[in-house]
Write a protein that holds these residues in place. Sequence first.
Motif, PDB file in Angstrom:
ATOM      1  N   LYS A 148       4.757   6.036 -10.287  1.00 43.36           N
ATOM      2  CA  LYS A 148       4.772   5.614  -8.890  1.00 43.36           C
ATOM      3  C   LYS A 148       3.392   5.774  -8.299  1.00 43.36           C
ATOM      4  O   LYS A 148       2.596   6.576  -8.775  1.00 43.36           O
ATOM      5  CB  LYS A 148       5.755   6.487  -8.109  1.00 43.36           C
ATOM      6  CG  LYS A 148       7.158   6.282  -8.597  1.00 43.36           C
ATOM      7  CD  LYS A 148       8.152   7.053  -7.813  1.00 43.36           C
ATOM      8  CE  LYS A 148       9.539   6.595  -8.254  1.00 43.36           C
ATOM      9  NZ  LYS A 148      10.573   7.481  -7.835  1.00 43.36           N
ATOM     10  N   THR A 149       3.146   5.012  -7.260  1.00 42.06           N
ATOM     11  CA  THR A 149       1.907   5.212  -6.528  1.00 42.06           C
ATOM     12  C   THR A 149       1.898   6.641  -6.019  1.00 42.06           C
ATOM     13  O   THR A 149       2.883   7.103  -5.450  1.00 42.06           O
ATOM     14  CB  THR A 149       1.856   4.275  -5.311  1.00 42.06           C
ATOM     15  OG1 THR A 149       2.256   2.992  -5.732  1.00 42.06           O
ATOM     16  CG2 THR A 149       0.491   4.240  -4.713  1.00 42.06           C
ATOM     17  N   ALA A 150       0.805   7.310  -6.251  1.00 44.11           N
ATOM     18  CA  ALA A 150       0.727   8.678  -5.763  1.00 44.11           C
ATOM     19  C   ALA A 150       0.900   8.664  -4.257  1.00 44.11           C
ATOM     20  O   ALA A 150       0.427   7.751  -3.598  1.00 44.11           O
ATOM     21  CB  ALA A 150      -0.614   9.276  -6.134  1.00 44.11           C
ATOM     22  N   PRO A 151       1.583   9.668  -3.725  1.00 48.74           N
ATOM     23  CA  PRO A 151       1.666   9.720  -2.265  1.00 48.74           C
ATOM     24  C   PRO A 151       0.257   9.748  -1.696  1.00 48.74           C
ATOM     25  O   PRO A 151      -0.572  10.548  -2.116  1.00 48.74           O
ATOM     26  CB  PRO A 151       2.387  11.042  -2.001  1.00 48.74           C
ATOM     27  CG  PRO A 151       3.020  11.410  -3.278  1.00 48.74           C
ATOM     28  CD  PRO A 151       2.221  10.783  -4.370  1.00 48.74           C
ATOM     29  N   LEU A 152      -0.008   8.836  -0.797  1.00 45.61           N
ATOM     30  CA  LEU A 152      -1.379   8.715  -0.306  1.00 45.61           C
ATOM     31  C   LEU A 152      -1.720   9.922   0.550  1.00 45.61           C
ATOM     32  O   LEU A 152      -0.936  10.348   1.378  1.00 45.61           O
ATOM     33  CB  LEU A 152      -1.521   7.429   0.504  1.00 45.61           C
ATOM     34  CG  LEU A 152      -1.200   6.180  -0.302  1.00 45.61           C
ATOM     35  CD1 LEU A 152      -1.103   4.990   0.605  1.00 45.61           C
ATOM     36  CD2 LEU A 152      -2.254   5.952  -1.360  1.00 45.61           C
TER      37      LEU A 152
ATOM     38  N   GLN B 272       9.490   1.684  -3.963  1.00 45.78           N
ATOM     39  CA  GLN B 272       9.328   2.308  -5.275  1.00 45.78           C
ATOM     40  C   GLN B 272      10.080   3.635  -5.356  1.00 45.78           C
ATOM     41  O   GLN B 272      10.345   4.136  -6.442  1.00 45.78           O
ATOM     42  CB  GLN B 272       7.845   2.540  -5.563  1.00 45.78           C
ATOM     43  CG  GLN B 272       7.230   3.608  -4.698  1.00 45.78           C
ATOM     44  CD  GLN B 272       5.766   3.824  -5.002  1.00 45.78           C
ATOM     45  OE1 GLN B 272       5.352   3.690  -6.136  1.00 45.78           O
ATOM     46  NE2 GLN B 272       4.997   4.123  -3.983  1.00 45.78           N
ATOM     47  N   TYR B 273      10.419   4.205  -4.222  1.00 40.89           N
ATOM     48  CA  TYR B 273      11.208   5.440  -4.210  1.00 40.89           C
ATOM     49  C   TYR B 273      12.699   5.147  -4.086  1.00 40.89           C
ATOM     50  O   TYR B 273      13.491   6.060  -3.896  1.00 40.89           O
ATOM     51  CB  TYR B 273      10.769   6.322  -3.042  1.00 40.89           C
ATOM     52  CG  TYR B 273       9.321   6.710  -3.094  1.00 40.89           C
ATOM     53  CD1 TYR B 273       8.890   7.709  -3.968  1.00 40.89           C
ATOM     54  CD2 TYR B 273       8.383   6.070  -2.294  1.00 40.89           C
ATOM     55  CE1 TYR B 273       7.563   8.049  -4.028  1.00 40.89           C
ATOM     56  CE2 TYR B 273       7.057   6.415  -2.353  1.00 40.89           C
ATOM     57  CZ  TYR B 273       6.646   7.407  -3.220  1.00 40.89           C
ATOM     58  OH  TYR B 273       5.331   7.751  -3.284  1.00 40.89           O
TER      59      TYR B 273
ATOM     60  N   ARG C 281       0.817  -1.209   0.000  1.00 44.30           N
ATOM     61  CA  ARG C 281       0.000   0.000   0.000  1.00 44.30           C
ATOM     62  C   ARG C 281       0.852   1.262   0.000  1.00 44.30           C
ATOM     63  O   ARG C 281       0.560   2.228  -0.685  1.00 44.30           O
ATOM     64  CB  ARG C 281      -0.919  -0.011   1.207  1.00 44.30           C
ATOM     65  CG  ARG C 281      -1.858   1.162   1.232  1.00 44.30           C
ATOM     66  CD  ARG C 281      -2.852   1.016   2.356  1.00 44.30           C
ATOM     67  NE  ARG C 281      -3.568   2.253   2.545  1.00 44.30           N
ATOM     68  CZ  ARG C 281      -4.586   2.643   1.815  1.00 44.30           C
ATOM     69  NH1 ARG C 281      -5.016   1.874   0.839  1.00 44.30           N
ATOM     70  NH2 ARG C 281      -5.191   3.785   2.041  1.00 44.30           N
ATOM     71  N   TYR C 282       1.905   1.267   0.778  1.00 36.14           N
ATOM     72  CA  TYR C 282       2.770   2.451   0.857  1.00 36.14           C
ATOM     73  C   TYR C 282       4.034   2.261   0.024  1.00 36.14           C
ATOM     74  O   TYR C 282       4.554   3.214  -0.537  1.00 36.14           O
ATOM     75  CB  TYR C 282       3.110   2.757   2.316  1.00 36.14           C
ATOM     76  CG  TYR C 282       1.875   3.047   3.118  1.00 36.14           C
ATOM     77  CD1 TYR C 282       1.232   4.257   2.993  1.00 36.14           C
ATOM     78  CD2 TYR C 282       1.326   2.091   3.958  1.00 36.14           C
ATOM     79  CE1 TYR C 282       0.078   4.517   3.692  1.00 36.14           C
ATOM     80  CE2 TYR C 282       0.176   2.345   4.662  1.00 36.14           C
ATOM     81  CZ  TYR C 282      -0.449   3.566   4.527  1.00 36.14           C
ATOM     82  OH  TYR C 282      -1.596   3.823   5.209  1.00 36.14           O
TER      83      TYR C 282
ATOM     84  N   THR D 285       2.605   7.427   5.729  1.00 37.91           N
ATOM     85  CA  THR D 285       2.813   8.482   4.740  1.00 37.91           C
ATOM     86  C   THR D 285       3.675   9.600   5.315  1.00 37.91           C
ATOM     87  O   THR D 285       4.476  10.185   4.591  1.00 37.91           O
ATOM     88  CB  THR D 285       1.468   9.075   4.307  1.00 37.91           C
ATOM     89  OG1 THR D 285       0.676   9.308   5.461  1.00 37.91           O
ATOM     90  CG2 THR D 285       0.733   8.159   3.383  1.00 37.91           C
TER      91      THR D 285
ATOM     92  N   LEU E  83       7.278   8.377   5.386  1.00 34.04           N
ATOM     93  CA  LEU E  83       7.755   8.373   4.002  1.00 34.04           C
ATOM     94  C   LEU E  83       8.092   9.794   3.559  1.00 34.04           C
ATOM     95  O   LEU E  83       9.154  10.049   2.982  1.00 34.04           O
ATOM     96  CB  LEU E  83       6.642   7.796   3.130  1.00 34.04           C
ATOM     97  CG  LEU E  83       6.990   7.134   1.827  1.00 34.04           C
ATOM     98  CD1 LEU E  83       8.020   6.075   2.066  1.00 34.04           C
ATOM     99  CD2 LEU E  83       5.735   6.522   1.235  1.00 34.04           C
TER     100      LEU E  83
END
Lengths: 151, 203
Positions: free
Chosen positions: B25-29, A45-46, A40-41, A129, A132
């Motif tokens: 990329k997954t958008a920052p939630l 990917q970063y 989910r987070y 989040t 992150l």
Amino acid sequence: MSILQSVKNLVRSKSIHVAYVDVGSCNGCDIEVLACLSPRYDIEQYGIYVHNNPREADILLVIGAYTPGWEEKLHTLWEKIPDPKVAIAVGNCPISGCLFNRPHTLVDPPVSKHIPIAAEVPGCPPRPTEILAAVLSVAPLVFKDYEVAKR
Amino acid sequence: MAFPIIPYIQEVTRLEWLRKFFFVKTAPLLTPPYFRGFPELTGKTCTHALFCMMACPAPGAIDVIRTPGGWQPRIHMGHCIRCGLCVEACPNGVLTSGRILESMFYDNTRLSFSFRIDVNTDLCMGCGNCAVACPVNKLIDAQMSHGGRASTDELLLKVSEGKCHVLHVEKCTGCKTCENHCPNEAIRVSRLLEAVHGQEEEV
Ligand code: SF4
Ligand code: SF4
Ligand code: SF4
Ligand code: SF4
């Protein structure tokens, strides 16, 4: 700026290695750091990798209110991390001691007394989040042009 | 039945598809607005009732400070645990966080406070600091001398026979001044919070 420096900047922006250390927490924040790894987070990917080895780390996430068992140990651990390095305090505990900072308790916050802390993520626990976002906003400030800034 | 290989290759070699596959990329939630965040001010007038500070479980998380525009609660990040109890406790709705105020309105709930005072008679040495410091005692008997002895029994705390006695616990406002002034940690004030249904009665 030399070509070597720009290559280093590129590599460092895509590869941030994180170690975390729990200096006496309730485990709430540890679980939120763990949640950053979940799909989910998806912290990877970063280009942020969590593998808990200080000798490979760039960023140290400090969790917990600093119990007496960590005297000297935390500093030794911090020394082991190669430069450039940065420590982020995750949660209220390393900032203020959170609920544990009361009379007759043994905790010794804030952690910034013991090692230099570059960023703080408040919350009990902070959301994945927010952790992150802290890692992503601190990393370029510290790692970009590190050799130039050192000179 | 021919396998539709050509459309498939066309699909995966589309520039858009490749770009997405390698770079998106997954958008920052985002934090949804109904999540409980750090409490914020609604703009209503604070009456310095201090229920927020009494309800707060985290040391040093909330202060009520005097500003040019009147009293105002201030939340300290790094101490606040976002529990939302201050939002529920405030009788004037000065603070808000997430959906707490709406759900309190729909469920018709509120927090009610009561206080309990315990004196450990083994530790108490009858110095009377607590009785002299108590602001409620001060209103009842402004002349109370040091030592906490007084003639009236209307007092909240009183020292007699070398020990502190709690006479009227219902008058206590839960300020913990007595606790802070006791040299022996003999007196303890507990704030009991209860979530209750129904309209607020005048106390
Ligand atoms: S900040 Fe809160 S959740 Fe995190 S370790 Fe401390 S007490 Fe636990
Ligand atoms: S949300 Fe909870 S911890 Fe934060 S100020 Fe309000 S009562 Fe205190
Ligand atoms: S907590 Fe109650 S008894 Fe103690 S000083 Fe305040 S009003 Fe008086
Ligand atoms: S409770 Fe504490 S402050 Fe009050 S009379 Fe006893 S020792 Fe003194």
